[in-house]
Write a protein that holds these residues in place. Structure first.
Motif, PDB file in Angstrom:
ATOM      1  N   SER A 138      10.667  15.644 -41.154  1.00 61.81           N
ATOM      2  CA  SER A 138      10.620  14.373 -40.431  1.00 61.81           C
ATOM      3  C   SER A 138       9.396  13.536 -40.747  1.00 61.81           C
ATOM      4  O   SER A 138       9.238  12.464 -40.202  1.00 61.81           O
ATOM      5  CB  SER A 138      10.668  14.626 -38.919  1.00 61.81           C
ATOM      6  N   HIS A 139       8.522  13.991 -41.626  1.00 62.44           N
ATOM      7  CA  HIS A 139       7.332  13.233 -41.992  1.00 62.44           C
ATOM      8  C   HIS A 139       6.496  12.908 -40.758  1.00 62.44           C
ATOM      9  O   HIS A 139       6.279  11.755 -40.424  1.00 62.44           O
ATOM     10  CB  HIS A 139       7.698  11.949 -42.745  1.00 62.44           C
ATOM     11  N   ALA A 140       6.062  13.938 -40.084  1.00 61.87           N
ATOM     12  CA  ALA A 140       5.273  13.767 -38.867  1.00 61.87           C
ATOM     13  C   ALA A 140       3.898  13.218 -39.213  1.00 61.87           C
ATOM     14  O   ALA A 140       3.375  13.408 -40.308  1.00 61.87           O
ATOM     15  CB  ALA A 140       5.141  15.099 -38.140  1.00 61.87           C
ATOM     16  N   THR A 141       3.311  12.520 -38.271  1.00 60.78           N
ATOM     17  CA  THR A 141       1.973  11.967 -38.412  1.00 60.78           C
ATOM     18  C   THR A 141       1.249  12.178 -37.094  1.00 60.78           C
ATOM     19  O   THR A 141       1.864  12.463 -36.082  1.00 60.78           O
ATOM     20  CB  THR A 141       2.033  10.468 -38.778  1.00 60.78           C
ATOM     21  N   SER A 142      -0.058  12.057 -37.121  1.00 59.30           N
ATOM     22  CA  SER A 142      -0.793  12.328 -35.886  1.00 59.30           C
ATOM     23  C   SER A 142      -0.878  11.088 -35.016  1.00 59.30           C
ATOM     24  O   SER A 142      -0.954   9.961 -35.491  1.00 59.30           O
ATOM     25  CB  SER A 142      -2.203  12.839 -36.210  1.00 59.30           C
ATOM     26  N   PHE A 143      -0.847  11.342 -33.722  1.00 62.78           N
ATOM     27  CA  PHE A 143      -1.054  10.319 -32.705  1.00 62.78           C
ATOM     28  C   PHE A 143      -1.853  10.990 -31.603  1.00 62.78           C
ATOM     29  O   PHE A 143      -1.317  11.785 -30.840  1.00 62.78           O
ATOM     30  CB  PHE A 143       0.280   9.786 -32.168  1.00 62.78           C
ATOM     31  N   GLY A 144      -3.138  10.714 -31.570  1.00 64.99           N
ATOM     32  CA  GLY A 144      -4.002  11.423 -30.639  1.00 64.99           C
ATOM     33  C   GLY A 144      -4.109  12.866 -31.076  1.00 64.99           C
ATOM     34  O   GLY A 144      -4.428  13.157 -32.219  1.00 64.99           O
ATOM     35  N   PHE A 145      -3.779  13.779 -30.181  1.00 72.07           N
ATOM     36  CA  PHE A 145      -3.874  15.196 -30.479  1.00 72.07           C
ATOM     37  C   PHE A 145      -2.513  15.843 -30.706  1.00 72.07           C
ATOM     38  O   PHE A 145      -2.377  17.051 -30.604  1.00 72.07           O
ATOM     39  CB  PHE A 145      -4.609  15.920 -29.346  1.00 72.07           C
ATOM     40  N   LYS A 146      -1.497  15.046 -31.013  1.00 75.48           N
ATOM     41  CA  LYS A 146      -0.179  15.632 -31.235  1.00 75.48           C
ATOM     42  C   LYS A 146       0.469  15.024 -32.472  1.00 75.48           C
ATOM     43  O   LYS A 146       0.070  13.966 -32.939  1.00 75.48           O
ATOM     44  CB  LYS A 146       0.716  15.454 -30.013  1.00 75.48           C
ATOM     45  N   GLN A 147       1.459  15.727 -32.990  1.00 72.05           N
ATOM     46  CA  GLN A 147       2.228  15.263 -34.135  1.00 72.05           C
ATOM     47  C   GLN A 147       3.479  14.550 -33.630  1.00 72.05           C
ATOM     48  O   GLN A 147       4.151  15.042 -32.730  1.00 72.05           O
ATOM     49  CB  GLN A 147       2.623  16.448 -35.022  1.00 72.05           C
ATOM     50  N   VAL A 148       3.764  13.394 -34.203  1.00 78.45           N
ATOM     51  CA  VAL A 148       4.953  12.633 -33.835  1.00 78.45           C
ATOM     52  C   VAL A 148       5.643  12.162 -35.115  1.00 78.45           C
ATOM     53  O   VAL A 148       4.990  12.008 -36.142  1.00 78.45           O
ATOM     54  CB  VAL A 148       4.602  11.408 -32.952  1.00 78.45           C
ATOM     55  N   PRO A 149       6.959  11.939 -35.060  1.00 81.92           N
ATOM     56  CA  PRO A 149       7.643  11.379 -36.228  1.00 81.92           C
ATOM     57  C   PRO A 149       7.069   9.995 -36.556  1.00 81.92           C
ATOM     58  O   PRO A 149       6.714   9.231 -35.657  1.00 81.92           O
ATOM     59  CB  PRO A 149       9.100  11.271 -35.783  1.00 81.92           C
ATOM     60  N   GLU A 150       6.971   9.696 -37.852  1.00 80.94           N
ATOM     61  CA  GLU A 150       6.385   8.425 -38.278  1.00 80.94           C
ATOM     62  C   GLU A 150       7.083   7.223 -37.655  1.00 80.94           C
ATOM     63  O   GLU A 150       6.433   6.250 -37.285  1.00 80.94           O
ATOM     64  CB  GLU A 150       6.427   8.308 -39.802  1.00 80.94           C
ATOM     65  N   ASP A 151       8.409   7.283 -37.538  1.00 80.52           N
ATOM     66  CA  ASP A 151       9.142   6.134 -37.015  1.00 80.52           C
ATOM     67  C   ASP A 151       8.890   5.895 -35.523  1.00 80.52           C
ATOM     68  O   ASP A 151       9.183   4.826 -35.013  1.00 80.52           O
ATOM     69  CB  ASP A 151      10.639   6.250 -37.305  1.00 80.52           C
ATOM     70  N   GLU A 152       8.337   6.870 -34.811  1.00 83.97           N
ATOM     71  CA  GLU A 152       8.020   6.691 -33.392  1.00 83.97           C
ATOM     72  C   GLU A 152       6.580   6.232 -33.166  1.00 83.97           C
ATOM     73  O   GLU A 152       6.248   5.711 -32.109  1.00 83.97           O
ATOM     74  CB  GLU A 152       8.251   7.992 -32.620  1.00 83.97           C
ATOM     75  N   LYS A 153       5.712   6.418 -34.162  1.00 88.72           N
ATOM     76  CA  LYS A 153       4.297   6.133 -33.968  1.00 88.72           C
ATOM     77  C   LYS A 153       4.038   4.657 -33.660  1.00 88.72           C
ATOM     78  O   LYS A 153       3.233   4.337 -32.791  1.00 88.72           O
ATOM     79  CB  LYS A 153       3.485   6.558 -35.185  1.00 88.72           C
ATOM     80  N   SER A 154       4.710   3.754 -34.355  1.00 87.42           N
ATOM     81  CA  SER A 154       4.463   2.333 -34.108  1.00 87.42           C
ATOM     82  C   SER A 154       4.797   1.944 -32.674  1.00 87.42           C
ATOM     83  O   SER A 154       4.097   1.136 -32.062  1.00 87.42           O
ATOM     84  CB  SER A 154       5.225   1.455 -35.101  1.00 87.42           C
ATOM     85  N   LYS A 155       5.844   2.538 -32.105  1.00 82.37           N
ATOM     86  CA  LYS A 155       6.188   2.266 -30.701  1.00 82.37           C
ATOM     87  C   LYS A 155       5.088   2.786 -29.777  1.00 82.37           C
ATOM     88  O   LYS A 155       4.707   2.111 -28.815  1.00 82.37           O
ATOM     89  CB  LYS A 155       7.512   2.924 -30.326  1.00 82.37           C
ATOM     90  N   LEU A 156       4.592   3.981 -30.069  1.00 83.45           N
ATOM     91  CA  LEU A 156       3.533   4.569 -29.233  1.00 83.45           C
ATOM     92  C   LEU A 156       2.252   3.738 -29.293  1.00 83.45           C
ATOM     93  O   LEU A 156       1.612   3.500 -28.267  1.00 83.45           O
ATOM     94  CB  LEU A 156       3.262   6.004 -29.663  1.00 83.45           C
ATOM     95  N   VAL A 157       1.882   3.290 -30.488  1.00 84.45           N
ATOM     96  CA  VAL A 157       0.684   2.453 -30.640  1.00 84.45           C
ATOM     97  C   VAL A 157       0.875   1.140 -29.881  1.00 84.45           C
ATOM     98  O   VAL A 157      -0.024   0.679 -29.179  1.00 84.45           O
ATOM     99  CB  VAL A 157       0.371   2.196 -32.125  1.00 84.45           C
ATOM    100  N   GLY A 158       2.061   0.547 -29.999  1.00 82.00           N
ATOM    101  CA  GLY A 158       2.360  -0.690 -29.271  1.00 82.00           C
ATOM    102  C   GLY A 158       2.258  -0.504 -27.767  1.00 82.00           C
ATOM    103  O   GLY A 158       1.732  -1.365 -27.060  1.00 82.00           O
ATOM    104  N   ASN A 159       2.730   0.641 -27.277  1.00 82.73           N
ATOM    105  CA  ASN A 159       2.645   0.929 -25.838  1.00 82.73           C
ATOM    106  C   ASN A 159       1.195   1.054 -25.384  1.00 82.73           C
ATOM    107  O   ASN A 159       0.835   0.570 -24.307  1.00 82.73           O
ATOM    108  CB  ASN A 159       3.406   2.208 -25.496  1.00 82.73           C
TER     109      ASN A 159
END
Length: 126
Positions: free
Chosen positions: A42-63
């Motif tokens: 799934s090409h995970a990337t980091s967001f804070g201290f957890k791994q998230v799918p790349e396609d979800e990261k932009s939504k999390l950053v926006g939030n």
């Protein structure tokens, strides 16, 4: 065409459905291995201290930005004791902005540097 059709990454729903199917049919070890394989794919990337799918990261950053946007300048005031406003004014005065020049405010937060440049250009052109 679903929202995940543009990406090679499996959706959370796809992973959950695969786990349920495998759990029912094949026991407990295979679903765990399969899930790991899917998450690796799934090409995970980091967001804070957890791994998230790349396609979800932009939504999390926006939030995150949306949740702090209304108090962003106030937070800067508190953390810098108001000095950030002086730094930004100094930056714009050193730029000597003039009409016709192009400026790019990278990672501009609330855009206050861009607005200062705009105001400076407008005051010069009058």
């Amino acid at each position: 065409m679903g929202p995940d059709s543009r990406s090679n990454s499996p959706s959370k729903h796809q992973i959950e459905m695969t786990l349920r199917t495998c759990s029912k049919n094949l026991g407990s070890k295979l679903p765990c291995l399969l899930t790991r394989a899917l998450l690796l794919h799934s090409h995970a990337t980091s967001f804070g201290f957890k791994q998230v799918p790349e396609d979800e990261k932009s939504k999390l950053v926006g939030n995150v930005f949306s949740s702090v946007a209304s108090s962003y300048d106030l937070m800067n005031d508190l953390m810098s004791a108001g000095l950030h406003r002086l730094w930004k004014d100094r930056l714009v005065s050193k730029l000597h902005p003039i009409p016709g020049m192009k400026y790019l405010d990278v990672a501009g937060g609330t855009g206050d540097v861009a607005f200062r440049i705009y105001d400076s250009i407008n005051s010069v052109s009058r």
